[in-house]
Write a protein that holds these residues in place. Structure first.
Motif, PDB file in Angstrom:
ATOM      1  N   GLY A  67       1.057 -19.002  12.388  1.00 49.68           N
ATOM      2  CA  GLY A  67       1.846 -18.343  13.513  1.00 49.68           C
ATOM      3  C   GLY A  67       2.716 -17.232  13.057  1.00 49.68           C
ATOM      4  N   PRO A  68       3.506 -17.210  12.019  1.00 49.78           N
ATOM      5  CA  PRO A  68       4.270 -16.179  11.525  1.00 49.78           C
ATOM      6  C   PRO A  68       3.465 -14.931  11.156  1.00 49.78           C
ATOM      7  N   MET A  69       2.074 -15.158  10.650  1.00 49.51           N
ATOM      8  CA  MET A  69       1.457 -14.169  10.443  1.00 49.51           C
ATOM      9  C   MET A  69       0.744 -13.409  11.697  1.00 49.51           C
ATOM     10  N   GLU A  70       0.567 -14.288  12.720  1.00 50.30           N
ATOM     11  CA  GLU A  70       0.077 -13.676  13.863  1.00 50.30           C
ATOM     12  C   GLU A  70       1.130 -12.792  14.609  1.00 50.30           C
ATOM     13  N   GLU A  71       2.470 -13.542  14.757  1.00 50.34           N
ATOM     14  CA  GLU A  71       3.668 -12.814  14.974  1.00 50.34           C
ATOM     15  C   GLU A  71       3.558 -11.310  14.715  1.00 50.34           C
ATOM     16  N   ALA A  72       3.510 -11.132  13.136  1.00 49.37           N
ATOM     17  CA  ALA A  72       3.686 -10.012  12.584  1.00 49.37           C
ATOM     18  C   ALA A  72       2.483  -8.982  12.762  1.00 49.37           C
ATOM     19  N   SER A  73       1.329  -9.573  12.946  1.00 46.15           N
ATOM     20  CA  SER A  73       0.290  -8.937  13.304  1.00 46.15           C
ATOM     21  C   SER A  73       0.301  -8.057  14.621  1.00 46.15           C
ATOM     22  N   ALA A  74       0.793  -8.885  15.658  1.00 39.94           N
ATOM     23  CA  ALA A  74       0.971  -8.290  17.004  1.00 39.94           C
ATOM     24  C   ALA A  74       2.006  -7.393  16.999  1.00 39.94           C
ATOM     25  N   LEU A  75       3.071  -7.630  16.312  1.00 40.31           N
ATOM     26  CA  LEU A  75       4.152  -6.699  16.307  1.00 40.31           C
ATOM     27  C   LEU A  75       3.688  -5.279  15.752  1.00 40.31           C
ATOM     28  N   PHE A  76       2.947  -5.337  14.768  1.00 41.81           N
ATOM     29  CA  PHE A  76       2.397  -4.188  14.151  1.00 41.81           C
ATOM     30  C   PHE A  76       1.502  -3.407  15.122  1.00 41.81           C
ATOM     31  N   GLU A  77       0.571  -4.188  15.792  1.00 46.04           N
ATOM     32  CA  GLU A  77      -0.231  -3.572  16.872  1.00 46.04           C
ATOM     33  C   GLU A  77       0.818  -2.998  18.067  1.00 46.04           C
ATOM     34  N   GLU A  78       1.602  -3.535  18.279  1.00 49.82           N
ATOM     35  CA  GLU A  78       2.846  -3.177  19.323  1.00 49.82           C
ATOM     36  C   GLU A  78       3.392  -1.954  19.167  1.00 49.82           C
ATOM     37  N   LYS A  79       3.934  -2.035  17.902  1.00 57.07           N
ATOM     38  CA  LYS A  79       5.034  -0.966  17.619  1.00 57.07           C
ATOM     39  C   LYS A  79       4.549   0.120  16.737  1.00 57.07           C
ATOM     40  N   ILE A  80       3.302   0.070  16.115  1.00 56.05           N
ATOM     41  CA  ILE A  80       2.753   1.254  15.346  1.00 56.05           C
ATOM     42  C   ILE A  80       1.343   1.826  15.781  1.00 56.05           C
ATOM     43  N   THR A  81       0.254   0.598  15.868  1.00 54.11           N
ATOM     44  CA  THR A  81      -0.783   1.250  16.261  1.00 54.11           C
ATOM     45  C   THR A  81      -0.839   1.695  17.619  1.00 54.11           C
ATOM     46  N   LYS A  82      -0.518   1.074  18.602  1.00 56.83           N
ATOM     47  CA  LYS A  82      -0.421   1.594  19.941  1.00 56.83           C
ATOM     48  C   LYS A  82       0.148   2.863  20.022  1.00 56.83           C
ATOM     49  N   PRO A  83       1.572   3.027  19.713  1.00 52.67           N
ATOM     50  CA  PRO A  83       2.492   4.178  19.813  1.00 52.67           C
ATOM     51  C   PRO A  83       1.530   5.323  18.888  1.00 52.67           C
TER      52      PRO A  83
END
Length: 482
Positions: A415-431
């Motif tokens: 659960g926490p791993m997936e939350e961290a992964s999703a945040l990385f995608e949202e805040k770093i990869t997409k921008p």
């Protein structure tokens, strides 16, 4: 504001140069090889897997403790549990740097493949174990020794492919290449053509496996090590008829796209005794050439084992390695490394397209029910149908710990791993944050550290506490710094 770790290694920022290095596709092993393949009736290849996780243990409070290598934690607490093994472990990490020059000086032709996780490299450097890196460096830079040692790529943080988000697994693959180049140079990185998946875990979900193989191909890898019982022949779904010969791993996704890579088969299960006692050498002695495309080709016995775990590997491996390598040199069953073997086959006109096609286990049951290009939603329906009507069936992937699922029972960590992964995608990869940005490097480091397999393998307890804490830090970094 989260504190930046002060010793983050070079895990990003050099992607363009790394890609250019890996795109250099000419032969890298055979031109410097001293193996007489024409004399060989069979050959053997051994690999040593080395890993220690990074843990928040540099201090008494879990929430503020510095991230250090597990080896350092063992060294500093040798009276606890099995920590007295720490000095022996450290010797295991450097001893190939002693054995290879010793054998070469005797006129022998040793061979070994090495796979070190990025976590281990980082932990060794940060604890000041520079003598380990110093002993390994000639194995990458001195042609008399580098012909004997083949480095294998790996996921930087020892992440298992079946349960690591595919975009993050790609980050692990790139981070390891960046880190290895920073430690040993781009010329050494160019010779890293094979990939060793953590725990030999191969995704069998079609879309995940497709991304796994595509990631390796995009990163410039030519071959991957797979466990015999995690794959099946395409078309029939049967086990492999010729495990001592290269195969072609075909990954097809739900949209009908295909990608493939050469697969080298590791036979038998996880047992350090196989390598520690040089079993592949003795197995090779029982084999003879196989005829392929009108040529007599030596078969290849391939094994990998943890390079430091267990008394047999710690104590029996050194004398047995020295003895077997000396005996195998210039014999009809030489030790070889996989890339020089594959490059030899290429001189015979034998390449990837000629090898038997295989796919991850369980996939025949899917393709028997799945219309070509049916898409992700149809694939999900087919998988559910297989779970109901095609037992035994699972989509957890396969590994050398086949009795352990890398997915079930780990919700408290995943659960926490997936939350961290999703945040990385949202805040770093997409921008599109640059990988040369220090904030990117800090966030990436915490994300990759949190995805180490050790935080799942052991179930509840201190290790999952470490995993959750690293996830917490990754999430906090991503929320505060971006």
């Amino acid at each position: 504001m989260p504190t930046l770790e002060t010793h983050i290694p070079a895990i990003c920022g050099d992607e363009e140069a790394v890609a250019a290095t890996m795109a250099n596709s000419g032969p890298v092993a055979l031109p410097n090889s001293d193996i007489d393949f024409g004399k060989a009736r069979a050959a053997f290849a051994c690999a040593l897997h080395m890993h220690q996780p990074l843990i928040p243990a540099g201090g008494g409070d879990l929430r503020t403790a510095a991230v250090i290598g597990n080896l350092q934690a063992m060294m500093e607490n040798q009276g606890v549990g099995d920590n007295h093994n720490a000095p022996v472990f450290e010797w295991c990490y450097k001893r190939i740097g002693e054995f290879v020059p010793q054998l070469v000086a005797q006129g022998k032709k040793p061979r070994i493949m090495l796979e070190y996780s990025g976590c281990l490299f980082d932990g060794l450097v940060s604890m000041g174990a520079t003598q380990v890196i110093d002993l390994l460096r000639p194995l990458t830079s001195n042609p008399a020794y580098s012909r004997c040692v083949e480095w294998l790529g790996a996921p930087w943080g020892h992440a298992v492919a079946p349960s690591t988000p595919v975009q993050d697994f790609r980050l692990h693959v790139k981070a390891w290449q960046n880190h290895f180049a920073a430690l040993f140079g781009h010329e050494a990185l160019n010779r890293v053509r094979g990939f060793s998946p953590s725990e030999m875990a191969l995704p069998n979900h079609p879309d995940v496996c497709y991304e796994f193989v595509k990631t390796l191909k995009d990163a410039g890898y030519r071959w991957v090590l797979v466990q015999e019982h995690t794959v099946e022949e395409c078309g029939t779904g049967h086990g492999l008829k010729a495990p001592h010969f290269p195969h072609r791993l075909v990954a097809k996704n739900s949209s009908g796209e295909e990608v493939s890579i050469i697969a080298i088969i590791k036979t038998q299960g996880s047992d350090t005794k196989l390598v520690a006692q040089m079993q592949p050498y003795y197995e090779a002695k029982s084999l003879s050439n196989v005829e392929f495309k009108g040529k007599a080709v030596p078969r290849l016995v391939t094994q990998i084992a943890d390079g430091e775990n267990g008394g047999v590997m710690m104590n029996e491996f050194p004398p047995k390695f020295l003895e077997a390598m000396a005996e195998a040199s210039d014999s009809e069953t030489p030790a070889v490394n996989v890339t020089e073997y594959l490059e030899y086959l290429e001189t015979l006109g034998i390449g990837e397209a000629d090898f038997t096609a295989i796919q991850p286990s369980m996939q025949k049951k899917i393709w028997d029910r799945m219309p070509d290009g049916g898409g992700p939603e149809k694939l999900a329906e087919v998988i559910e149908d297989c779970k109901q009507h095609a037992q035994p069936f699972h989509m957890d992937g396969g590994s050398w710990t086949n009795d352990i699922s890398w997915v079930k029972g780990y919700d408290h960590v995943l659960g926490p791993m997936e939350e961290a992964s999703a945040l990385f995608e949202e805040k770093i990869t997409k921008p599109g944050v640059s990988s040369s940005d220090p904030r990117y490097k800090n966030a990436l480091y915490h994300l990759l550290c949190s995805q180490t397999s050790c935080y799942r393998y052991w179930g509840e307890g201190q290790w999952t506490d470490y995993g959750r804490e690293l996830c917490r830090r990754a999430i906090e970094v991503l929320k505060n710094d971006f």
